[in-house]
Design an enzyme around this catalytic site. Sequence first.
Site: not given
Lengths: 394, 394
Positions: A227-230, A234
Amino acid sequence: MKKALEGVRILDLTRVLAGPYASMVLSDLGAEIIKIETPGSGDDSRGYGPFLNGESGYFMSVNRNKKSLTLNLKTEEGKQIFFELLKDADVIMENFRPGTMEKLGLAYEELEKANPGIIYAACSGFGHSGPYSQKAAYDIIVQAMSGMMSITGTPGGPPTRTGASIGDITAGLFTAIGILSALFHRMQTGQGQKVDVAMLDGQVAILENAVARYFATGKSPEPIGNRHPSITPFSVFSASDGYLIIAAGNDYLWSKWCEAVDRIDLEEDPRFKTNSDRTEHWEQLETIMNDVIGTKTVEEWLELFERNGIPSGPINNLEKVVQHPQVLAREMIVYQDHPVAGRVMMPGIPIKLSKTPGEITAPAPLLGEHTQSILTNLGYTDDEICRLKELGVI
Amino acid sequence: MKKALEGVRILDLTRVLAGPYASMVLSDLGAEIIKIETPGSGDDSRGYGPFLNGESGYFMSVNRNKKSLTLNLKTEEGKQIFFELLKDADVIMENFRPGTMEKLGLAYEELEKANPGIIYAACSGFGHSGPYSQKAAYDIIVQAMSGMMSITGTPGGPPTRTGASIGDITAGLFTAIGILSALFHRMQTGQGQKVDVAMLDGQVAILENAVARYFATGKSPEPIGNRHPSITPFSVFSASDGYLIIAAGNDYLWSKWCEAVDRIDLEEDPRFKTNSDRTEHWEQLETIMNDVIGTKTVEEWLELFERNGIPSGPINNLEKVVQHPQVLAREMIVYQDHPVAGRVMMPGIPIKLSKTPGEITAPAPLLGEHTQSILTNLGYTDDEICRLKELGVI
């Protein structure tokens, strides 16, 4: 058609991956690569599988377009031939452990005396300076030491190596950039120099924002999986027959997603209202989204998301990659005939130049395939070449 | 000291990562980068965390050494300034979705008319040709579509994204190589051209032997975790306080390992006699080795293996990487003062040139920091610059 690097002649002592990858990139764009190999065995990677009619697929995939000259650099006659070639060379490449060229009597300082404009490119595990300089490195050791593995993998799981040898390949790309920069400088000034690239340095250089994140927070970033950190959602999701990516980078795309999958209740759910809400409640959201996505196939979802303008994509395996219409349209999977292995599949050339396009003009050479012609060009007679072969020089 | 790429002037329209990474590599080696940003907001990545005194650590880590000029390319006056700068430029870089430059009236064909020697470098998700050309890509989509994720991760586990954005960064490196090759060709012929690099192509190009393995076997390679497919033991092991790598590439090193850990019984065990025995019985061997390695700390083992000449290494997290003696000796973690953010940590320059070493001479620019000086150089008066600011052109 003329090629961008036509006229550049490289004596290439590199073996296995980092160095040969760099010289392949340059050869694709027109540089002449004379690959110097040990008589009898050659580049170690000629012994690496998979094999096609006994020829190494590994070797063939990174040595196209090159010439092979066998030369025993531990003999005086071998060294003499090397120095004769050096006169007309622009670049020397090697990826030995530091100190090896010195032991062979081929230190940069010696080569520079014979050809002051020579560019000497060394690609090693830890570089030509520092306390680790003399140590051996492998791709996995460099991926591990650089921090790259510490930020790759599933949360809470073990550190993970990237499946391709990016420790080697990234160093190869930096080496190619160093050589071309040195060539540019030489065209302006006539001055040659040494290019020193380390696999460890290359990995540290591509850690991307992990360094900034560590510096800003004082905490070492950990693997966060896919996953995307922020940005949420995503990440990777599980369809009924495989995985896919959904990359809905803002609230608008999130709404579109909820509507597309017929779950407007989620759009109104206060846990998932804004991007930061969704990021905060990621674990719950992931479960819910996987429940939704699990009801259809990858293809069904991608078709639906495509129609609704929601960024998404499949996770292709190699079978799908080599047939992908975009990959084929860009000639990124190509075939070439090899005299022994037959038709061989390999990646194409990723640098597309409009007026001097790169080209794969020859398959990877057989061991010593060009020894005779190169020595003939240097003025050696057939008898002399025979004698050198008997002596194990070539 | 002169730098290798001194005198190369690049107008840089790129944003976020792939393009800015490429122009950073060139700026480290001496190219002049005029980064053209949208007035008001600038490069999107100025808004990405982590922040240091409000300045983006993400942005600062890939934009050092560059100048920032704000310019609204949708205005006639903005375009006029761009064309004035184009006259003295060597290279234009952009990483928009294909078609964007055409909409702005800045297609390569237009720019070439104004400056026939110009090198136009485009770095996009899928490239400037093919059926996917117009689609948006993100790093994770490209890592997924290219097959890279399908070969990364634990056996039987989900496909895994590499923690750094190698989809972007690899494309950036190929773009830099393309630009330098085009510059080399231009010095010989005067001819400019277009360089077209796609993130997807870049990932396919670095799949390494996965393509050869697929072609040889007809089966898509799968993630095999951290072990080597054919050399054993060559993997990650669990010590009492963390992980380490052991890379015992042959029978001799295997014997040494058994002796070093005081388990000569393993050396005599028929399951583990040769490399192929060990590879065949890998699951059993992994359990046994982890039982052994679990009894001491990472540091204790590495010291012992070092003493016995067994290739091994730690899996460093960022905290250890930024303090590592080899990383520091090679200046691969450096600090720079930024007028707002203060002292900032960033990766150093991985290409070491002996006579024209790269240098970090300036921190990442503030938005529009160099607008005034660049326009003054073009002959604009302070009054005109004020007016352009009021009109939102700069």
